[in-house]
Design a protein around this motif. Sequence first.
Motif, PDB file in Angstrom:
ATOM      1  N   SER A   1       0.811  -1.225   0.000  1.00 30.99           N
ATOM      2  CA  SER A   1       0.000   0.000   0.000  1.00 30.99           C
ATOM      3  C   SER A   1       0.840   1.269   0.000  1.00 30.99           C
ATOM      4  N   PHE A   2       1.852   1.330   0.865  1.00 29.71           N
ATOM      5  CA  PHE A   2       2.643   2.551   0.981  1.00 29.71           C
ATOM      6  C   PHE A   2       3.734   2.654  -0.078  1.00 29.71           C
ATOM      7  N   TYR A   3       3.866   1.650  -0.917  1.00 32.91           N
ATOM      8  CA  TYR A   3       4.827   1.673  -2.008  1.00 32.91           C
ATOM      9  C   TYR A   3       4.180   2.070  -3.326  1.00 32.91           C
TER      10      TYR A   3
ATOM     11  N   THR B   1      -3.293  -3.218 -14.008  1.00 34.12           N
ATOM     12  CA  THR B   1      -2.400  -2.174 -14.519  1.00 34.12           C
ATOM     13  C   THR B   1      -0.920  -2.492 -14.303  1.00 34.12           C
ATOM     14  N   GLY B   2      -0.622  -3.294 -13.298  1.00 34.09           N
ATOM     15  CA  GLY B   2       0.761  -3.626 -12.955  1.00 34.09           C
ATOM     16  C   GLY B   2       1.309  -2.793 -11.809  1.00 34.09           C
ATOM     17  N   ARG B   3       0.552  -1.813 -11.346  1.00 35.02           N
ATOM     18  CA  ARG B   3       1.042  -0.917 -10.294  1.00 35.02           C
ATOM     19  C   ARG B   3       1.209  -1.626  -8.947  1.00 35.02           C
ATOM     20  N   THR B   4       0.309  -2.516  -8.610  1.00 35.62           N
ATOM     21  CA  THR B   4       0.426  -3.251  -7.344  1.00 35.62           C
ATOM     22  C   THR B   4       1.666  -4.135  -7.366  1.00 35.62           C
TER      23      THR B   4
ATOM     24  N   HIS C   1      -1.958  -4.190   6.011  1.00 38.27           N
ATOM     25  CA  HIS C   1      -1.700  -5.483   6.647  1.00 38.27           C
ATOM     26  C   HIS C   1      -0.195  -5.614   6.871  1.00 38.27           C
ATOM     27  N   ALA C   2       0.176  -6.466   7.769  1.00 41.70           N
ATOM     28  CA  ALA C   2       1.595  -6.645   8.096  1.00 41.70           C
ATOM     29  C   ALA C   2       2.338  -7.338   6.963  1.00 41.70           C
TER      30      ALA C   2
END
Length: 188
Positions: free
Chosen positions: A70-72, A110-113, A86-87
């Motif tokens: 998430s934060f990346y 999209t490939g972003r995750t 989540h951890a």
Amino acid sequence: MAEDATVVLDHDDMRRTLVRIAHEIVEKNRGGEIALVGIHRRGAALAQRLHALASELLDTSVPLGSVDSSFYRDDLAIRPSAPIVHATQLDFEIGPPTRTIVIVDDVLYTGRTVRAAIDEVFDYGRPARVQLAVLVDRGHRELPIRPDYVGKNLPTSQDQRVNVRVEEIDGYDEVTIGPAPERRRVAA
């Protein structure tokens, strides 16, 4: 399941697909060390299943981890709501010179995750290789990311949504395709 959604994989289809993917992972990585890293949420559940299958095929326990990217993400600031985090669990060494990390996700869009997950993995170490296994590839890539292992290629339009449900989270296994929910407009 929503009334206007079509089931494309049921419980048995998902089981067979994951068995096939596990065999492909083991075959492609003969003689090398592998570790599976699932992307939260449903990718982590699928990685657990692949872990059991690959460990059985190799007669040894394959390292298993999970990441929450998430934060990346590069679109964190423009997402409509704060992420549920989540951890991350990577309780093994990422970078032995021969280790291949297989990132597992439910749907590649999209490939972003996946890009964010790769960035997170590299913050923990440098593996020899990174591969990608997805249950569904629906197309519409915005980044040059291609999976090494695909359960089902499912061409979609931007107006459609692919929903993956797994027993560990949702109580049953199923992949459906249906209309995407309308996005709420944010007041200016």
